[in-house]
Design a protein around this motif. Structure first.
Motif, mmCIF file in Angstrom:
data_model
loop_
_atom_site.group_PDB
_atom_site.id
_atom_site.type_symbol
_atom_site.label_atom_id
_atom_site.label_comp_id
_atom_site.label_asym_id
_atom_site.label_seq_id
_atom_site.Cartn_x
_atom_site.Cartn_y
_atom_site.Cartn_z
ATOM 1 N N VAL A 42 -39.139 73.731 19.353
ATOM 2 C CA VAL A 42 -38.748 74.125 20.506
ATOM 3 C C VAL A 42 -36.755 73.775 20.502
ATOM 4 C CG1 VAL A 42 -38.387 74.152 23.049
ATOM 5 C CG2 VAL A 42 -40.308 75.054 22.081
ATOM 6 N N SER A 43 -37.374 72.642 19.855
ATOM 7 C CA SER A 43 -35.459 71.339 19.489
ATOM 8 C C SER A 43 -34.917 72.191 19.101
ATOM 9 C CB SER A 43 -35.870 70.905 19.376
ATOM 10 O OG SER A 43 -36.269 70.575 17.467
ATOM 11 N N SER A 44 -34.766 73.527 18.064
ATOM 12 C CA SER A 44 -33.685 74.010 18.354
ATOM 13 C C SER A 44 -33.656 75.938 18.526
ATOM 14 C CB SER A 44 -33.261 73.727 16.358
ATOM 15 O OG SER A 44 -34.549 73.793 15.949
ATOM 16 N N LEU A 45 -33.288 76.958 17.892
ATOM 17 C CA LEU A 45 -33.465 78.339 17.467
ATOM 18 C C LEU A 45 -34.543 78.688 16.186
ATOM 19 C CD1 LEU A 45 -29.467 79.435 17.948
ATOM 20 C CD2 LEU A 45 -31.807 79.162 20.148
ATOM 21 N N ASP A 46 -35.088 79.014 16.538
ATOM 22 C CA ASP A 46 -35.881 79.420 15.806
ATOM 23 C C ASP A 46 -35.072 80.137 13.823
ATOM 24 O OD1 ASP A 46 -37.850 82.030 13.799
ATOM 25 O OD2 ASP A 46 -39.242 80.505 15.227
ATOM 26 N N GLN A 99 -30.696 78.393 26.538
ATOM 27 C CA GLN A 99 -30.813 78.725 25.906
ATOM 28 C C GLN A 99 -30.587 80.781 25.787
ATOM 29 O OE1 GLN A 99 -33.410 78.212 22.653
ATOM 30 N NE2 GLN A 99 -32.268 76.536 21.417
ATOM 31 N N LEU A 100 -31.000 80.946 26.312
ATOM 32 C CA LEU A 100 -31.470 82.713 27.097
ATOM 33 C C LEU A 100 -30.918 82.725 28.402
ATOM 34 C CD1 LEU A 100 -35.368 82.767 28.510
ATOM 35 C CD2 LEU A 100 -33.744 83.470 26.106
ATOM 36 N N ARG A 101 -29.791 82.079 29.170
ATOM 37 C CA ARG A 101 -28.909 81.798 30.096
ATOM 38 C C ARG A 101 -27.715 82.621 28.749
ATOM 39 N NH1 ARG A 101 -26.913 78.012 33.850
ATOM 40 N NH2 ARG A 101 -26.218 79.645 34.984
ATOM 41 N N ALA A 102 -27.782 81.380 27.759
ATOM 42 C CA ALA A 102 -25.965 82.156 27.192
ATOM 43 C C ALA A 102 -26.689 83.359 26.198
ATOM 44 C CB ALA A 102 -25.986 80.921 25.984
ATOM 45 N N LEU A 103 -27.422 83.627 26.259
ATOM 46 C CA LEU A 103 -27.575 84.472 25.261
ATOM 47 C C LEU A 103 -27.678 85.830 25.818
ATOM 48 C CD1 LEU A 103 -28.638 85.737 22.234
ATOM 49 C CD2 LEU A 103 -30.700 86.471 22.978
ATOM 50 N N ALA A 242 -19.243 75.227 29.683
ATOM 51 C CA ALA A 242 -18.630 75.618 28.291
ATOM 52 C C ALA A 242 -18.663 75.441 26.733
ATOM 53 C CB ALA A 242 -17.776 76.263 28.458
ATOM 54 N N GLY A 243 -19.057 74.137 26.577
ATOM 55 C CA GLY A 243 -19.104 73.326 25.441
ATOM 56 C C GLY A 243 -21.069 73.975 24.334
ATOM 57 N N LYS A 244 -21.601 73.484 25.050
ATOM 58 C CA LYS A 244 -23.367 74.290 25.730
ATOM 59 C C LYS A 244 -22.783 75.253 25.072
ATOM 60 C CE LYS A 244 -26.050 71.036 27.464
ATOM 61 N NZ LYS A 244 -26.897 70.658 28.949
ATOM 62 N N LYS A 245 -22.504 76.691 26.000
ATOM 63 C CA LYS A 245 -22.622 78.082 25.452
ATOM 64 C C LYS A 245 -21.896 78.483 24.529
ATOM 65 C CE LYS A 245 -21.442 80.375 29.291
ATOM 66 N NZ LYS A 245 -20.449 81.179 29.901
ATOM 67 N N LEU A 246 -21.348 78.075 23.260
ATOM 68 C CA LEU A 246 -20.385 78.175 22.815
ATOM 69 C C LEU A 246 -21.205 78.067 22.061
ATOM 70 C CD1 LEU A 246 -17.883 79.026 20.698
ATOM 71 C CD2 LEU A 246 -17.120 76.805 21.059
ATOM 72 N N ARG A 247 -22.098 76.304 21.401
ATOM 73 C CA ARG A 247 -22.920 75.839 20.637
ATOM 74 C C ARG A 247 -24.322 76.815 20.566
ATOM 75 N NH1 ARG A 247 -26.926 71.795 21.907
ATOM 76 N NH2 ARG A 247 -28.208 71.897 20.040
ATOM 77 N N TYR A 248 -24.738 77.317 21.228
ATOM 78 C CA TYR A 248 -25.702 78.731 21.482
ATOM 79 C C TYR A 248 -25.168 79.664 20.707
ATOM 80 C CZ TYR A 248 -28.229 75.218 24.876
ATOM 81 O OH TYR A 248 -28.855 73.722 25.283
ATOM 82 N N PHE A 253 -25.244 83.083 16.302
ATOM 83 C CA PHE A 253 -24.637 84.433 15.021
ATOM 84 C C PHE A 253 -24.688 83.785 14.264
ATOM 85 C CE2 PHE A 253 -23.617 86.181 20.093
ATOM 86 C CZ PHE A 253 -24.580 86.715 19.497
ATOM 87 N N ALA A 254 -24.547 82.916 13.702
ATOM 88 C CA ALA A 254 -24.275 82.375 12.755
ATOM 89 C C ALA A 254 -24.067 83.485 11.222
ATOM 90 C CB ALA A 254 -24.736 80.571 11.856
#
Length: 329
Positions: A42-46, A99-103, A242-248, A253-254
């Motif tokens: 859970v600490s990072s995206l799958d 993370q879900l909110r950002a997605l 705003a920074g959190k949203k961009l980071r997620y 989408f990397a």
């Protein structure tokens, strides 16, 4: 499209054969039990869900590949919280919901706008269920790390522990009566149905557009914070959000974006840590001022609050200096 997704076995939640006592289950899924938290990080995206994204993947398939693991993380951590409620699990539960909110924000232009907002608000509410308990954890950690307060911490510790237990009891009570697993799965499938009409659209251009939108929002918030002659916490907090949203989004989408964004993600994480440290002391000071604590001497409380005020000022100035350096680049 939904049928195809199910046939491809993209629903990746893994289930154990036992159920944690007291956590409501969906009657229709009585043969299934809780999501196995051990299969998820859970600490990072799958990593697997992100790496399987391709530029030619359809919008619904890409959304499902990204959302499904995080939905599983939320469900798994919710089950864990009902039985233990440790600080790390609380934190990771809240991170997964952010993370879900950002997605959901990223895919919002393709959804019913009112429904998408309701779902993002619900993710925020669920995170808030654990927020009060998390705030007490942050306060305890902050004071424990402060050498100036080391002698006072021992006097404060029992009262803080009582408040933390009260907050955790409230968190438990809410989670035990919230069928989070059923709710999260329903939201995910409902969103997929909305995205079906975009089944022929490749996701790569859409992802690039939404990342640019998030980048613009971050630049705007930095500009607003920079305009303040004196450090302004509310403006800096907007930069943090705003920074959190961009980071997620960069993490999500990397594989779809041109160029490499590892350095950008690291810079965002560094700045997020600094702004997070500021947020910790601001929230902790409010908590300590507004909560009556039994058995605490007035002198101890005053000394602790004085240290927090000085520390808040120091962190505010450090964050504002960082903002100025960013603007000068």
């Amino acid at each position: 499209m939904l049928t195809l997704l199910w046939k491809q076995n993209l629903w990746s939640c893994s289930y154990t054969a036992t159920r944690k006592e007291g956590f409501p289950m969906n009657n229709r899924d009585s043969g299934q039990a809780n999501v196995n938290a051990s299969v998820r990080s859970v600490s990072s995206l799958d990593d697997k869900s992100v790496s399987r994204l391709t530029k030619h993947m359809s919008v619904p398939a890409a959304f499902f590949a990204l959302a499904d693991p995080v939905v599983g993380q939320v469900t798994a951590r919710a089950h864990q919280l009902v039985s233990q409620g440790d600080a790390e699990t609380l934190h990771k539960f809240r991170v997964a919901l952010r993370q879900l909110r950002a997605l959901w924000w990223a895919f919002a232009p393709l959804m019913d706008s009112a429904q998408a907002k309701l779902e993002r608000d619900e993710f925020k509410r669920l995170a808030g269920v654990a927020g009060d308990t998390r705030d007490w954890d942050v306060l305890c950690a902050l004071l424990s790390s402060a050498r100036q307060c080391s002698a006072i911490v021992e006097n404060l510790a029992p009262a803080l522990a009582v408040q933390r237990e009260l907050a955790l009891s409230s968190t438990w009570a809410t989670l035990k009566h919230a069928d989070i697993e059923t709710h999260m799965r329903s939201v995910l499938l409902g969103t997929l149905r909305q995205l079906e009409e975009h089944g022929d659209e490749p996701v790569n251009k859409f992802a690039e557009t939404r990342v640019r939108k998030a980048e613009k929002a971050l630049r705007t918030s930095i500009k607003q914070a920079h305009r303040h002659k004196l450090p302004d916490f509310d403006a800096l907090h907007e930069v943090r959000i705003a920074g959190k949203k961009l980071r997620y989004l960069l993490e999500f989408f990397a594989p779809l974006l041109a160029g490499h964004h590892d350095k950008n993600i690291k810079r965002l994480m560094t700045f997020q840590t600094q702004l997070g440290n500021l947020n910790d002391v601001v929230v902790s000071e409010v908590k300590l001022r507004e909560t009556p604590l039994s058995g605490i001497g007035e002198n101890d409380l005053t000394q602790t609050l004085n240290w927090m005020t000085k520390e808040k000022t120091r962190r505010l100035r450090a964050a504002q200096r960082h903002i100025r350096r960013i603007k000068e680049r």
